[in-house]
Design an enzyme around this catalytic site. Structure first.
Site, PDB file in Angstrom:
ATOM      1  N   GLY A  12       0.784  -1.239   0.000  1.00  0.00           N
ATOM      2  CA  GLY A  12       0.000   0.000   0.000  1.00  0.00           C
ATOM      3  C   GLY A  12       0.810   1.281   0.000  1.00  0.00           C
ATOM      4  O   GLY A  12       0.308   2.328   0.405  1.00  0.00           O
ATOM      5  N   ASN A  14       1.715   3.073  -2.548  1.00  0.00           N
ATOM      6  CA  ASN A  14       1.111   4.055  -3.457  1.00  0.00           C
ATOM      7  C   ASN A  14      -0.134   4.683  -2.845  1.00  0.00           C
ATOM      8  O   ASN A  14      -0.371   5.883  -2.995  1.00  0.00           O
ATOM      9  CB  ASN A  14       0.800   3.410  -4.810  1.00  0.00           C
ATOM     10  CG  ASN A  14       2.013   3.417  -5.725  1.00  0.00           C
ATOM     11  OD1 ASN A  14       2.416   4.460  -6.223  1.00  0.00           O
ATOM     12  ND2 ASN A  14       2.625   2.252  -5.901  1.00  0.00           N
ATOM     13  N   ARG A  95      -5.451  -8.168  -8.932  1.00  0.00           N
ATOM     14  CA  ARG A  95      -6.507  -9.009  -9.485  1.00  0.00           C
ATOM     15  C   ARG A  95      -6.866  -8.483 -10.860  1.00  0.00           C
ATOM     16  O   ARG A  95      -6.980  -7.266 -11.042  1.00  0.00           O
ATOM     17  CB  ARG A  95      -7.783  -8.939  -8.623  1.00  0.00           C
ATOM     18  CG  ARG A  95      -7.653  -9.466  -7.232  1.00  0.00           C
ATOM     19  CD  ARG A  95      -7.719 -10.966  -7.143  1.00  0.00           C
ATOM     20  NE  ARG A  95      -8.928 -11.529  -7.740  1.00  0.00           N
ATOM     21  CZ  ARG A  95      -9.084 -12.821  -7.978  1.00  0.00           C
ATOM     22  NH1 ARG A  95      -8.126 -13.677  -7.686  1.00  0.00           N
ATOM     23  NH2 ARG A  95     -10.201 -13.279  -8.505  1.00  0.00           N
ATOM     24  N   ILE A  96      -7.067  -9.388 -11.787  1.00  0.00           N
ATOM     25  CA  ILE A  96      -7.554  -8.973 -13.097  1.00  0.00           C
ATOM     26  C   ILE A  96      -9.060  -8.775 -12.990  1.00  0.00           C
ATOM     27  O   ILE A  96      -9.769  -9.646 -12.470  1.00  0.00           O
ATOM     28  CB  ILE A  96      -7.194 -10.026 -14.165  1.00  0.00           C
ATOM     29  CG1 ILE A  96      -5.665 -10.064 -14.336  1.00  0.00           C
ATOM     30  CG2 ILE A  96      -7.879  -9.716 -15.493  1.00  0.00           C
ATOM     31  CD1 ILE A  96      -5.166 -11.179 -15.227  1.00  0.00           C
ATOM     32  N   HIS A 113       1.176   0.816 -13.294  1.00  0.00           N
ATOM     33  CA  HIS A 113       1.893  -0.388 -13.733  1.00  0.00           C
ATOM     34  C   HIS A 113       3.385  -0.076 -13.734  1.00  0.00           C
ATOM     35  O   HIS A 113       3.785   0.972 -14.253  1.00  0.00           O
ATOM     36  CB  HIS A 113       1.423  -0.776 -15.141  1.00  0.00           C
ATOM     37  CG  HIS A 113       2.117  -1.982 -15.672  1.00  0.00           C
ATOM     38  ND1 HIS A 113       1.855  -3.252 -15.208  1.00  0.00           N
ATOM     39  CD2 HIS A 113       3.107  -2.107 -16.600  1.00  0.00           C
ATOM     40  CE1 HIS A 113       2.639  -4.115 -15.838  1.00  0.00           C
ATOM     41  NE2 HIS A 113       3.400  -3.456 -16.687  1.00  0.00           N
ATOM     42  N   GLU A 178       7.011   6.361  -8.688  1.00  0.00           N
ATOM     43  CA  GLU A 178       5.591   5.974  -8.717  1.00  0.00           C
ATOM     44  C   GLU A 178       4.816   6.882  -7.768  1.00  0.00           C
ATOM     45  O   GLU A 178       3.726   7.376  -8.078  1.00  0.00           O
ATOM     46  CB  GLU A 178       5.409   4.518  -8.281  1.00  0.00           C
ATOM     47  CG  GLU A 178       6.019   3.500  -9.211  1.00  0.00           C
ATOM     48  CD  GLU A 178       5.572   2.076  -8.893  1.00  0.00           C
ATOM     49  OE1 GLU A 178       4.458   1.870  -8.403  1.00  0.00           O
ATOM     50  OE2 GLU A 178       6.369   1.145  -9.148  1.00  0.00           O
TER      51      GLU A 178
HETATM   52  C1  GAR Z   1       3.782  -1.072  -7.295  1.00  0.00           C
HETATM   53  O1  GAR Z   1       5.120  -1.116  -7.701  1.00  0.00           O
HETATM   54  C2  GAR Z   1       2.857  -1.076  -8.497  1.00  0.00           C
HETATM   55  O2  GAR Z   1       3.394  -0.401  -9.594  1.00  0.00           O
HETATM   56  C3  GAR Z   1       2.747  -2.542  -8.776  1.00  0.00           C
HETATM   57  O3  GAR Z   1       2.685  -3.171  -7.520  1.00  0.00           O
HETATM   58  C4  GAR Z   1       3.383  -2.368  -6.580  1.00  0.00           C
HETATM   59  C5  GAR Z   1       2.463  -2.115  -5.417  1.00  0.00           C
HETATM   60  O4  GAR Z   1       3.160  -1.487  -4.374  1.00  0.00           O
HETATM   61  N1  GAR Z   1       1.556  -2.838  -9.530  1.00  0.00           N
HETATM   62  C6  GAR Z   1       1.463  -3.844 -10.381  1.00  0.00           C
HETATM   63  O5  GAR Z   1       2.363  -4.635 -10.579  1.00  0.00           O
HETATM   64  C7  GAR Z   1       0.131  -3.949 -11.074  1.00  0.00           C
HETATM   65  N2  GAR Z   1       0.157  -4.967 -12.063  1.00  0.00           N
HETATM   66  P1  GAR Z   1       2.363  -0.782  -3.194  1.00  0.00           P
HETATM   67  O6  GAR Z   1       1.380  -1.809  -2.634  1.00  0.00           O
HETATM   68  O7  GAR Z   1       3.430  -0.450  -2.188  1.00  0.00           O
HETATM   69  O8  GAR Z   1       1.689   0.428  -3.745  1.00  0.00           O
END
Ligand code: GAR
Length: 214
Positions: A12, A14, A95-96, A113, A178
């Site tokens: 979490g 992001n 999840r898709i 992504h 990100e």
């Molecule tokens: C992030 O790096 C995001 O870009 C990636 O998962 C991570 C989640 O981190 N998302 C994907 O791979 C989507 N296919 P977070 O839980 O610390 O935000």
């Protein structure tokens, strides 16, 4: 009032970046923009515990309790709808989503992504970028469409790939970028500065410049 609902599956970070920015910039006071709920398909997700600790509505919907993807997405949609979302933010939501779900909230669902789409949709993006010999890598925020990682691009952030990089080192270098990118994109969509029109993200030049993060 404009409503944001966040979906996540894990750490979490992001989500935390969006929350922190929304508070620092007073999104609620200035724009009437509010994070209404955080929902996770994994009850044990650290991001969900963090949401609870922050006093946000935190909801777990365990996908393992449903017989099919459709049934899970139906329950997910039912839990989101009472919050009348203007933006649904996928923040590490692994999840898709079914076409039915995506169509129900078309133009409102955003995903981040960890690659410079349209390069490297899917998994293991950091490893694949290194193996391909790329000199830059990045992350992409896009509208979610029924095609996996294939929706219209809203914003991107870019980092160099170093000769000594491992996938882990590259992921760690990218993560702060990100975090810099996603809140800007969420705010831009929520305020109507970016719209999905005929499958493309439409915005003015100033917005486009602000959504390219180096
Ligand atoms: C992030 O790096 C995001 O870009 C990636 O998962 C991570 C989640 O981190 N998302 C994907 O791979 C989507 N296919 P977070 O839980 O610390 O935000």
């Amino acid at each position: 009032m404009k409503n944001i609902v966040i979906l996540l599956s894990g750490r979490g970070s992001n989500f935390e970046a969006i929350l922190k920015t929304s508070r620092a910039e007073d999104w609620e006071g200035r724009f009437g923009l509010k994070i209404r709920a955080v929902i996770s398909n994994r009850p044990e997700a650290a991001g969900l515990a963090r949401a609870k600790a922050e006093g946000l509505e935190a909801i777990a919907i365990d996908h393992k309790a449903f017989p099919s993807r459709e049934a899970f997405d139906e329950a997910l949609a039912a839990s989101i709808e009472p919050f009348e979302p203007d933006v649904i933010v996928l923040a590490g939501f692994m999840r898709i989503l079914t076409e039915g779900f995506v169509k129900r909230f078309e133009g409102k669902i955003l995903n981040i992504h960890p690659a410079l789409l349209p390069l490297f949709p899917g998994l293991d993006t950091h490893k694949r970028a290194i193996e391909a010999g790329c000199r830059v890598h990045g992350s992409t925020v896009h509208f979610v469409s029924p095609v996996l990682d294939g929706g219209a691009i809203i914003g991107q952030s870019v980092v160099p790939i170093l000769a000594s990089d491992t996938p882990e080192a590259l992921a760690a270098r990218l993560l702060p970028f990100e975090h810099a990118l996603y809140p800007k994109c969420v705010r831009a969509v929520a305020l109507g500065a970016v719209k999905l029109v005929d499958g493309r993200a439409v915005m003015d030049d100033e917005t486009a410049r602000s959504l390219a993060v180096f």
